[in-house]
Design an enzyme around this catalytic site. Structure first.
Site, PDB file in Angstrom:
ATOM      1  N   ASP A   1       0.848  -1.200   0.000  1.00 16.51           N
ATOM      2  CA  ASP A   1       0.000   0.000   0.000  1.00 16.51           C
ATOM      3  C   ASP A   1       0.884   1.251   0.000  1.00 16.51           C
ATOM      4  OD1 ASP A   1      -2.880   1.159   0.662  1.00 16.51           O
ATOM      5  OD2 ASP A   1      -1.437   2.230   1.927  1.00 16.51           O
TER       6      ASP A   1
ATOM      7  N   TYR B   1       2.750   9.976  -0.330  1.00 14.98           N
ATOM      8  CA  TYR B   1       3.825   9.459   0.522  1.00 14.98           C
ATOM      9  C   TYR B   1       5.200   9.767  -0.065  1.00 14.98           C
ATOM     10  CZ  TYR B   1       0.069   6.573   2.631  1.00 14.98           C
ATOM     11  OH  TYR B   1      -1.087   6.113   3.224  1.00 14.98           O
TER      12      TYR B   1
ATOM     13  N   LYS C   1      -2.783   5.767  -4.106  1.00 15.83           N
ATOM     14  CA  LYS C   1      -3.897   6.690  -3.830  1.00 15.83           C
ATOM     15  C   LYS C   1      -3.665   8.020  -4.516  1.00 15.83           C
ATOM     16  CE  LYS C   1      -3.848   4.676   0.780  1.00 15.83           C
ATOM     17  NZ  LYS C   1      -2.402   4.582   1.031  1.00 15.83           N
TER      18      LYS C   1
ATOM     19  N   HIS D   1      -7.755   9.415  -2.109  1.00 13.57           N
ATOM     20  CA  HIS D   1      -7.184   9.382  -0.758  1.00 13.57           C
ATOM     21  C   HIS D   1      -8.111  10.046   0.276  1.00 13.57           C
ATOM     22  CE1 HIS D   1      -2.923   9.120   1.189  1.00 13.57           C
ATOM     23  NE2 HIS D   1      -3.846   8.909   2.093  1.00 13.57           N
TER      24      HIS D   1
HETATM   25  P1  NAP Z   1       0.083   1.201  12.124  1.00  9.26           P
HETATM   26  O1  NAP Z   1       0.393   0.219  11.058  1.00  9.26           O
HETATM   27  O2  NAP Z   1      -1.160   1.078  12.911  1.00  9.26           O
HETATM   28  O3  NAP Z   1       1.266   1.250  13.176  1.00  9.26           O
HETATM   29  C1  NAP Z   1       2.603   1.420  12.796  1.00  9.26           C
HETATM   30  C2  NAP Z   1       3.415   1.551  14.083  1.00  9.26           C
HETATM   31  O4  NAP Z   1       3.337   0.341  14.844  1.00  9.26           O
HETATM   32  C3  NAP Z   1       4.875   1.805  13.811  1.00  9.26           C
HETATM   33  O5  NAP Z   1       5.335   2.686  14.826  1.00  9.26           O
HETATM   34  C4  NAP Z   1       5.536   0.430  13.991  1.00  9.26           C
HETATM   35  O6  NAP Z   1       6.837   0.586  14.453  1.00  9.26           O
HETATM   36  C5  NAP Z   1       4.637  -0.207  15.042  1.00  9.26           C
HETATM   37  N1  NAP Z   1       4.514  -1.660  14.866  1.00  9.26           N
HETATM   38  C6  NAP Z   1       4.130  -2.334  13.758  1.00  9.26           C
HETATM   39  N2  NAP Z   1       4.090  -3.647  13.981  1.00  9.26           N
HETATM   40  C7  NAP Z   1       4.461  -3.840  15.268  1.00  9.26           C
HETATM   41  C8  NAP Z   1       4.637  -4.984  16.076  1.00  9.26           C
HETATM   42  N3  NAP Z   1       4.398  -6.215  15.603  1.00  9.26           N
HETATM   43  N4  NAP Z   1       5.045  -4.809  17.364  1.00  9.26           N
HETATM   44  C9  NAP Z   1       5.288  -3.560  17.848  1.00  9.26           C
HETATM   45  N5  NAP Z   1       5.139  -2.431  17.123  1.00  9.26           N
HETATM   46  C10 NAP Z   1       4.745  -2.570  15.835  1.00  9.26           C
HETATM   47  O7  NAP Z   1       0.110   2.707  11.555  1.00  9.26           O
HETATM   48  P2  NAP Z   1       0.260   3.422  10.147  1.00  9.26           P
HETATM   49  O8  NAP Z   1       1.593   3.212   9.544  1.00  9.26           O
HETATM   50  O9  NAP Z   1      -0.186   4.818  10.372  1.00  9.26           O
HETATM   51  O10 NAP Z   1      -0.832   2.716   9.232  1.00  9.26           O
HETATM   52  C11 NAP Z   1      -0.542   1.610   8.381  1.00  9.26           C
HETATM   53  C12 NAP Z   1      -0.646   1.996   6.925  1.00  9.26           C
HETATM   54  O11 NAP Z   1      -1.942   2.530   6.620  1.00  9.26           O
HETATM   55  C13 NAP Z   1       0.280   3.144   6.498  1.00  9.26           C
HETATM   56  O12 NAP Z   1       1.631   2.728   6.424  1.00  9.26           O
HETATM   57  C14 NAP Z   1      -0.336   3.545   5.195  1.00  9.26           C
HETATM   58  O13 NAP Z   1       0.027   2.641   4.161  1.00  9.26           O
HETATM   59  C15 NAP Z   1      -1.834   3.431   5.525  1.00  9.26           C
HETATM   60  N6  NAP Z   1      -2.456   4.716   5.913  1.00  9.26           N
HETATM   61  C16 NAP Z   1      -3.456   5.226   5.132  1.00  9.26           C
HETATM   62  C17 NAP Z   1      -4.070   6.423   5.471  1.00  9.26           C
HETATM   63  C18 NAP Z   1      -5.174   6.954   4.603  1.00  9.26           C
HETATM   64  O14 NAP Z   1      -5.565   8.126   4.781  1.00  9.26           O
HETATM   65  N7  NAP Z   1      -5.682   6.180   3.675  1.00  9.26           N
HETATM   66  C19 NAP Z   1      -3.687   7.133   6.612  1.00  9.26           C
HETATM   67  C20 NAP Z   1      -2.678   6.590   7.406  1.00  9.26           C
HETATM   68  C21 NAP Z   1      -2.076   5.375   7.063  1.00  9.26           C
HETATM   69  P3  NAP Z   1       8.149   0.069  13.623  1.00  9.26           P
HETATM   70  O15 NAP Z   1       8.014   0.545  12.214  1.00  9.26           O
HETATM   71  O16 NAP Z   1       9.275   0.698  14.386  1.00  9.26           O
HETATM   72  O17 NAP Z   1       8.115  -1.435  13.743  1.00  9.26           O
END
Ligand code: NAP
Length: 287
Positions: A55, A60, A85, A118
């Site tokens: 994704d 980004y 997106k 998006h």
């Molecule tokens: P997330 O996936 O909920 O959380 C990421 C955080 O959790 C990072 O700090 C990561 O740290 C930590 N983490 C991940 N796996 C872990 C595990 N097994 N144990 C401990 N910590 C862990 O947050 P996100 O990156 O905001 O969301 C995921 C994806 O959603 C984004 O990357 C993006 O592709 C998408 N997104 C879309 C929108 C939208 O508007 N459509 C908005 C926001 C995000 P480390 O990296 O240090 O492991």
């Protein structure tokens, strides 16, 4: 794509339920060399541990890095599912088509699996996200895109584009995690047969010290992240967790050797904090 179930979409395609999120791998959020290099390294690791759904987004600044990792992976194109997106500055129909071509070029692909609007941006472009949606549909019609979807669409946004165009988005990617159940947007999506993909499925890590989740994790001998991602899967959501660490990437894919009971699901549902649990901006006002 062994090991990752696929969720059928209303256009006849299917979405691998677990994908790899690429937001914030590098703090630049701009198409810098550093952002693309860091993203290429992380995506290469993710592909190596078994992710086949990636994704990304125009905003980004890292589509080129995703493309580099795909290019060197040697994986057959049909094994990969790539989502991007539309950037907020590209909503005019001519910009949808031009920027989509740029996205394909940066990713090194001839066809994209999933392209999402998006944000609806109801207070920009004179409130017209319908012609933007129409232009995204034309990308499917001309064969460069397999599936068109949306992101951050509230019930009224969904109803407006469906009513005006008759074209139902196959996916709505929205913020969902146990602290923010986002029930109304989830229910409206489900009513229209739109599959929910949960962004920030781990609440950006904010959930990982939750005592209830910790107790459930101990019962199953799993990590809290695995419990939360399993809760999403049992609700039928797609999930796109991001991690920069190989072991965590592996753990976040390994969700199918255990099951949460109805009581555990209900207890996790009970963590919802409503609007107070929302991390990102509100789609009604975000511009
Ligand atoms: P997330 O996936 O909920 O959380 C990421 C955080 O959790 C990072 O700090 C990561 O740290 C930590 N983490 C991940 N796996 C872990 C595990 N097994 N144990 C401990 N910590 C862990 O947050 P996100 O990156 O905001 O969301 C995921 C994806 O959603 C984004 O990357 C993006 O592709 C998408 N997104 C879309 C929108 C939208 O508007 N459509 C908005 C926001 C995000 P480390 O990296 O240090 O492991």
């Amino acid at each position: 794509m062994a090991g990752t179930p696929r969720i059928p979409l209303l256009d006849g395609t299917a979405l691998p339920q677990i994908g790899f999120g690429t937001f914030n791998i590098h703090p630049d959020h701009q198409p810098t060399r550093a952002n693309n290099a860091a993203t290429a390294r992380a995506v290469a690791t993710a592909l190596d541990v078994g992710y086949r759904h990636i994704d990304t987004a125009q905003m980004y600044g890292n589509e080129q890095g995703v493309g580099e990792a795909i290019g060197v992976s040697g994986l057959p194109r049909q094994e990969l599912y790539v989502a991007s997106k539309l950037g907020n500055d590209n909503h005019r129909p001519e910009d949808v088509r031009r920027s989509f071509g740029d996205t394909l070029a940066r990713l090194g692909l001839e066809q994209l699996d999933l392209f999402l609007m998006h944000w609806p941006l109801p207070s920009r472009y004179g409130g017209d996200y319908v012609s933007t949606w129409d232009a995204m549909g034309s990308l499917v019609d001309d064969g460069r895109l397999r599936t068109a979807g949306v992101s951050n669409f509230q019930p009224a946004h969904l109803e407006r584009i469906i009513g005006a165009t008759g074209r139902v988005p196959a996916v709505n990617q929205i913020e969902v995690h146990p602290y923010f159940a986002n029930r109304t947007a989830r229910q409206a999506s489900q009513r229209h047969g739109v599959v929910v993909v949960a962004w920030s499925p781990l609440g950006q890590g904010s959930l990982l010290l939750d005592p209830l989740l910790g107790r459930i994790a101990a019962v199953h001998g799993r990590t809290v992240a695995q419990i939360v991602l399993r809760w999403h899967c049992q609700h039928g959501h797609g999930v796109i967790p991001k991690s920069a660490h190989r072991q965590r990437m592996q753990d976040n894919l390994d969700l199918f050797g255990f099951e949460l009971s109805d009581e555990e699901m209900a207890a996790i549902d009970g963590l919802d904090r409503g609007e107070a649990g929302r991390i990102g901006p509100h789609p009604d006002t975000w511009a």
